[in-house]
Design an enzyme around this catalytic site. Sequence first.
Site, PDB file in Angstrom:
ATOM      1  N   GLY A  36       0.825  -1.205   0.000  1.00 26.57           N
ATOM      2  CA  GLY A  36       0.000   0.000   0.000  1.00 26.57           C
ATOM      3  C   GLY A  36       0.854   1.248   0.000  1.00 26.57           C
ATOM      4  N   SER A  38       1.642   3.366  -2.324  1.00 30.99           N
ATOM      5  CA  SER A  38       1.408   4.393  -3.337  1.00 30.99           C
ATOM      6  C   SER A  38       0.755   5.651  -2.789  1.00 30.99           C
ATOM      7  CB  SER A  38       0.551   3.822  -4.470  1.00 30.99           C
ATOM      8  OG  SER A  38      -0.695   3.363  -3.962  1.00 30.99           O
ATOM      9  N   SER A  39       0.308   5.623  -1.520  1.00 34.35           N
ATOM     10  CA  SER A  39      -0.328   6.802  -0.936  1.00 34.35           C
ATOM     11  C   SER A  39      -0.478   6.613   0.566  1.00 34.35           C
ATOM     12  CB  SER A  39      -1.713   7.052  -1.563  1.00 34.35           C
ATOM     13  OG  SER A  39      -2.593   5.976  -1.264  1.00 34.35           O
ATOM     14  N   GLY A  40      -0.939   7.668   1.232  1.00 32.03           N
ATOM     15  CA  GLY A  40      -1.313   7.576   2.631  1.00 32.03           C
ATOM     16  C   GLY A  40      -0.202   7.120   3.554  1.00 32.03           C
ATOM     17  N   TYR A 180     -14.775  -4.873   8.250  1.00 31.32           N
ATOM     18  CA  TYR A 180     -13.419  -4.330   8.366  1.00 31.32           C
ATOM     19  C   TYR A 180     -12.708  -4.826   9.621  1.00 31.32           C
ATOM     20  CZ  TYR A 180      -9.706  -0.835   8.888  1.00 31.32           C
ATOM     21  OH  TYR A 180      -8.500  -0.209   9.062  1.00 31.32           O
TER      22      TYR A 180
END
Length: 303
Positions: A36, A38-40, A180
């Site tokens: 993950g 690519s961002s954040g 979630y």
Amino acid sequence: MSLLLATPLARVRRVVRALTGDPTSPLAGRTVLVTGASSGVGEATARAVAARGATVLLVARRAAELDRVRDAVEAAGGTAYTFVVDLTDGPAVDALVRRVVAEFGPVDHLVNNAGRSIRRSLDLTYDRFHDFERTMAVNYFGPLRLTMGLLPAMRAQKFGHVVNVVTWGVQVKSPKFAAYIASKSALDVFGRIAGRETYRDNVTFTNLRLSLVRTDMVAPTEAYSRVPALTPEQAALKVVRALEERPITVDVLPARLAEIANVVAPRLTDLVFSLADRAFPDSVAARGTGDAERLRSRDGSLG
């Protein structure tokens, strides 16, 4: 050095480095794979570990964004490599493991950060079993397969560390997050058990139970805009500390208190959360009304 002393000594070393001005991080010279990325939180973590001298392997689905993060890392003097992989594609994950081990040797640190968040009540989910399937695929089976693939080489070299970025929800158990939190709880429990099996090989696990982080993933939930949240950079510093100190769990005080309340007064907490559930209805995106597509986060998650 005994693993029983590893975390306290890591903290002592951090204090000594701060007092003496020694900037050396335990991550210097290590290989860190971040999903993950690519961002954040993933992007911020990649930048932070690269700044501490690690070689960072960037994994995500979006090639252009991965290239952007790699270029930023290299512009700051770090070293990064990109791998475009969908973690729900089992054979692709297996191929990633083979390639990484062949090209870089055993991965020293793995950050299981990629995830899919969804906030939707059971009332709106009875005919949406795919909500649970997709969330488990991204949040549990993907990181599980990647971890299992990388573990043999870690154990063989007698060093390795896995940080599972989960959620304080595993302690709080908030309404509307059944899919979630269940998926993150599965990863949390796996990490705790796996760490016991790999303990003698000096391979450790940390479950990082983050509170709310202000990223695109939470944007669809209107209520979140009115509550405090960490920035991705603040969350990344928690990831870095987990990588350097290798604690079993990182959490926050409110979650600990909620966990105790759930045990000591379970029916009272049921009442409290039931009232909160009614006070904070489903978001526009979760209801599938209005401009829902605009409110989707970039990784396809819904609030």
